[in-house]
Structure formats: C-alpha cells, structure tokens
Design a protein around this motif. Sequence first.
Motif, mmCIF file in Angstrom:
data_model
loop_
_atom_site.group_PDB
_atom_site.id
_atom_site.type_symbol
_atom_site.label_atom_id
_atom_site.label_comp_id
_atom_site.label_asym_id
_atom_site.label_seq_id
_atom_site.Cartn_x
_atom_site.Cartn_y
_atom_site.Cartn_z
ATOM 1 N N GLY A 1 1.921 -4.271 8.450
ATOM 2 C CA GLY A 1 0.788 -3.364 8.545
ATOM 3 C C GLY A 1 0.548 -2.871 9.955
ATOM 4 O O GLY A 1 0.260 -1.685 10.175
ATOM 5 N N ALA A 2 0.666 -3.769 10.947
ATOM 6 C CA ALA A 2 0.440 -3.375 12.343
ATOM 7 C C ALA A 2 1.516 -2.402 12.817
ATOM 8 O O ALA A 2 1.211 -1.409 13.495
ATOM 9 N N LEU A 3 2.774 -2.682 12.470
ATOM 10 C CA LEU A 3 3.858 -1.780 12.864
ATOM 11 C C LEU A 3 3.685 -0.408 12.229
ATOM 12 O O LEU A 3 3.914 0.624 12.871
ATOM 13 N N ASP A 4 3.286 -0.400 10.965
ATOM 14 C CA ASP A 4 3.115 0.875 10.280
ATOM 15 C C ASP A 4 2.013 1.702 10.932
ATOM 16 O O ASP A 4 2.136 2.920 11.086
ATOM 17 N N LYS A 5 0.921 1.041 11.333
ATOM 18 C CA LYS A 5 -0.171 1.760 11.982
ATOM 19 C C LYS A 5 0.286 2.364 13.304
ATOM 20 O O LYS A 5 -0.063 3.505 13.635
ATOM 21 N N ILE A 6 1.075 1.612 14.070
ATOM 22 C CA ILE A 6 1.569 2.147 15.338
ATOM 23 C C ILE A 6 2.539 3.296 15.096
ATOM 24 O O ILE A 6 2.506 4.326 15.788
ATOM 25 N N ASN A 7 3.412 3.149 14.095
ATOM 26 C CA ASN A 7 4.346 4.230 13.768
ATOM 27 C C ASN A 7 3.596 5.522 13.485
ATOM 28 O O ASN A 7 3.950 6.605 13.992
ATOM 29 N N ARG A 8 2.557 5.425 12.659
ATOM 30 C CA ARG A 8 1.808 6.608 12.265
ATOM 31 C C ARG A 8 1.021 7.192 13.434
ATOM 32 O O ARG A 8 0.923 8.412 13.583
ATOM 33 N N ASP A 9 0.470 6.303 14.248
ATOM 34 C CA ASP A 9 -0.299 6.783 15.384
ATOM 35 C C ASP A 9 0.618 7.470 16.397
ATOM 36 O O ASP A 9 0.249 8.485 16.992
ATOM 37 N N GLN A 10 1.806 6.938 16.598
ATOM 38 C CA GLN A 10 2.748 7.591 17.499
ATOM 39 C C GLN A 10 3.180 8.950 16.954
ATOM 40 O O GLN A 10 3.334 9.910 17.717
ATOM 41 N N ALA A 11 3.369 9.041 15.638
ATOM 42 C CA ALA A 11 3.735 10.327 15.040
ATOM 43 C C ALA A 11 2.606 11.345 15.213
ATOM 44 O O ALA A 11 2.848 12.518 15.535
ATOM 45 N N ASP A 12 1.351 10.899 15.011
ATOM 46 C CA ASP A 12 0.203 11.780 15.237
ATOM 47 C C ASP A 12 0.155 12.239 16.691
ATOM 48 O O ASP A 12 -0.137 13.407 16.984
ATOM 49 N N TYR A 13 0.430 11.308 17.591
ATOM 50 C CA TYR A 13 0.401 11.641 19.017
ATOM 51 C C TYR A 13 1.495 12.644 19.362
ATOM 52 O O TYR A 13 1.272 13.590 20.121
ATOM 53 N N VAL A 14 2.689 12.451 18.828
ATOM 54 C CA VAL A 14 3.791 13.375 19.095
ATOM 55 C C VAL A 14 3.411 14.788 18.650
ATOM 56 O O VAL A 14 3.744 15.769 19.314
ATOM 57 N N LEU A 15 2.678 14.891 17.542
ATOM 58 C CA LEU A 15 2.276 16.206 17.058
ATOM 59 C C LEU A 15 1.170 16.828 17.912
ATOM 60 O O LEU A 15 1.283 17.985 18.322
ATOM 61 N N VAL B 1 0.851 -1.180 0.000
ATOM 62 C CA VAL B 1 0.000 0.000 0.000
ATOM 63 C C VAL B 1 0.889 1.232 0.000
ATOM 64 O O VAL B 1 1.846 1.331 0.782
ATOM 65 N N MET B 2 0.600 2.172 -0.892
ATOM 66 C CA MET B 2 1.379 3.402 -0.940
ATOM 67 C C MET B 2 0.955 4.298 0.221
ATOM 68 O O MET B 2 -0.210 4.691 0.316
ATOM 69 N N ARG B 3 1.878 4.602 1.071
ATOM 70 C CA ARG B 3 1.575 5.392 2.259
ATOM 71 C C ARG B 3 2.444 6.641 2.280
ATOM 72 O O ARG B 3 3.479 6.711 1.629
ATOM 73 N N ASP B 4 2.020 7.641 3.083
ATOM 74 C CA ASP B 4 2.859 8.830 3.210
ATOM 75 C C ASP B 4 4.043 8.518 4.115
ATOM 76 O O ASP B 4 4.237 7.381 4.560
ATOM 77 N N ASP B 5 4.850 9.543 4.411
ATOM 78 C CA ASP B 5 6.085 9.297 5.166
ATOM 79 C C ASP B 5 5.835 8.909 6.615
ATOM 80 O O ASP B 5 6.762 8.491 7.318
ATOM 81 N N GLY B 6 4.602 9.060 7.110
ATOM 82 C CA GLY B 6 4.278 8.643 8.471
ATOM 83 C C GLY B 6 4.976 9.436 9.551
ATOM 84 O O GLY B 6 5.047 9.001 10.700
ATOM 85 N N GLY B 7 5.494 10.625 9.191
ATOM 86 C CA GLY B 7 6.180 11.437 10.191
ATOM 87 C C GLY B 7 7.595 10.993 10.491
ATOM 88 O O GLY B 7 8.199 11.437 11.462
ATOM 89 N N ASN B 8 8.140 10.114 9.637
ATOM 90 C CA ASN B 8 9.456 9.551 9.932
ATOM 91 C C ASN B 8 10.550 10.599 10.003
ATOM 92 O O ASN B 8 11.499 10.461 10.767
ATOM 93 N N VAL B 9 10.409 11.690 9.220
ATOM 94 C CA VAL B 9 11.490 12.681 9.181
ATOM 95 C C VAL B 9 11.689 13.349 10.539
ATOM 96 O O VAL B 9 12.823 13.532 10.992
ATOM 97 N N PHE B 10 10.584 13.713 11.203
ATOM 98 C CA PHE B 10 10.763 14.353 12.508
ATOM 99 C C PHE B 10 10.882 13.335 13.635
ATOM 100 O O PHE B 10 11.546 13.587 14.640
ATOM 101 N N MET B 11 10.263 12.149 13.482
ATOM 102 C CA MET B 11 10.409 11.130 14.513
ATOM 103 C C MET B 11 11.855 10.651 14.611
ATOM 104 O O MET B 11 12.367 10.388 15.704
ATOM 105 N N SER B 12 12.547 10.533 13.480
ATOM 106 C CA SER B 12 13.951 10.119 13.494
ATOM 107 C C SER B 12 14.805 11.137 14.231
ATOM 108 O O SER B 12 15.715 10.776 14.992
#
Length: 348
Positions: free
Chosen positions: A156-170, A62-73
Amino acid sequence: MRYFDEDLIANSRPHAEWWGELGVSRDYFHHVEDHFASFQANASAVLPRDAWLELDTITTRVMRDDGGNVFMSDLLALAKPVNIGTMAHLTRVASDTNNPVVRSLSGQVPVAMDKTVYDYRGTVVPIFSDGYGREWREWNTLRSANFDALADDQEGALDKINRDQADYVLDGDATIKFQGYTAYGLRNSPLTKLLNLGSGAGGANIDLTTATPDQLDAFFSQTFGAMLDGNLITEKVNLYISPEIARAWDKQLSGSDGFKEGKIWDFVAKNRRINKIEVTHKLTGNQFFGFVPNARYIRPLVGMAVNTTAITRLNPTDNYQFLVMGALGIEVRGDYNGKSGVFASTII
C-alpha cells in the motif's frame, strides 16, 4: 531506475552507493532486534480463533487505476541519477551565434568575432515519503499466526508513492521552490507546448471524445503537425490519452465519403508523427499529453531510488515503524529559444 535491481546496482555507481547505505541501515536495525530477541521470546500473543472468521486465504486487493504506469515506464527509461544532495539540478542552454557565414574566394573577408551566450535552468528534485507501522504486540501476534500484514502495508505504501510521483510528473507542485526554481510537472512546465482545444482565440475548437474522423484528421495533420514543425521535431512522439478519448476511438471508422474499414484508433495511429498511443487513467475527458521519447527533450532525475528502511527501536515494547521514500524530479528540456518536444492539451 526508480527502483533497485541487480543490473542497476552492478552498473550504476549512484545506485550501488544508495544500496550500500540502505544495507548499513538495515543491518543496524537487525543488530538491535537480535538483542531484543531474548526479551520477546515468550511475549508472542495468540491470534484469537474468531479473528480468522473474516479472513480468506486470498487477500482481495483494492482495485486501483493504472497509477500512471504507462507513461512512467516510458519516462524512466530516459532517467538520469543525481546526487541526493541536489535540491535543484541545473542545466545550461546555449544560444546560436549572430554572425552569418561569409562566402568568398580569398577567405580574407574580415569577419567580426562572435560567441554564444548561455541561460541556466533548474529542475527541483523533491523527496517523496510515506510510512507504516504495527504495534509491537500485534507484530508478534501476526508472526505467531503465520500471517504477516506488513507485506500488505508495504504494498500500500509503495503504491501511494508510485501514484504520487506520477501525479507530480504530470503537474508538479507549485508549493515546492528552491532558490527561485519551481517544481513544475510536464503539463505546466514553461517549456511544454500547450495545444488549445477550446473555442477561444487560436483554439482548435475540438473535442477528441466526439470528433469525427475528418475532424481528427484535420487536427492531427494540421494543428498538431504545425506545433511539432514549429519546434523542429522530426522524431515520432508518444501520445497518452484519457479513457474517454480511447473509448471514442474504439468506434468504427467512417468519414464524409462514407464508411471506411477499421477503427478510429488505428486511423489516428497511422499518422507519421505518432510512435504509439497509450491510455492512462490519470487523464480524464478531453485531455492528452505526449513527448518525444528521447532524453534530449525530457528526463526524470532520480535523486534516490524508492526504498524501505526500518526505524530502529530503542526498547522491546516500541512499535515497529517503516519509512518508504524516494527522490524524483522531472526535467522538460528545451533549447535556448524555448523549442521543445513535450506537449499537452489545454482548454481556453
């Protein structure tokens, strides 16, 4: 820091303890599975031949956005591990003393005794969890066909958690509270400095997606610079912008005095205050945020590295279920007077 790796396990006692607990859980799961093995030896189903007609040898993700990886890193390099029992991590800030320094030749001028006073702040550390599973016969069907869909489930599960954590950080989660402390994100923390881009009172009245180079120059050198000076910030900051702003800054530079060589992006990046500029799809339109990349100003609190455990089955025909979870909080840090090195745009 958010995930297990060999260096963390070797050099971080909390991570080593978490890894040990995870190992015990997995060992127990496999111990039970070994007992079931004899029951399941002849239970494997055969994957029907026509089921492969819709499958290719390469799975298209599935094509997904960056998931906030740039600022999470960037943030995770500043992280601090905390005990999983820590619901809210408390920090203490100290005031300055009130008495002036007295200058004299004798040193005998009486000076009143003084002391600092303290304030306490708390950062909530919630647990993020997701799960996936497969029906027991499906598991055996997939194994017999040398096709393991659990790898896709895990991704898929890891990606969902990654994105949710990035949303939470914001933006945190205002519904999560513990002993009076609210789960804030870096954009809505009381210590974050908000730059009003709107046309309301005190607003900069600027849209970074349409602003001219001269307007951008005035904003970053004056409004943005004044905010940093007001918080006594001399270190360079990381700036994270929306794709819309980035596209606008990809244009060639020009100003009131005619054409100038280069792109707007390069022009803004030369500002002495800016360490780097990154684009994230977690932002849209006229949005940006940033921080001083120093744990003195902001740091994630990792209560548990993201991990996967298998739920022990009690019967051979029980389904296979897996739990993915991790604990993370984001601490925006400021001094006793509320000065900080974290900022975000707002429109009023």
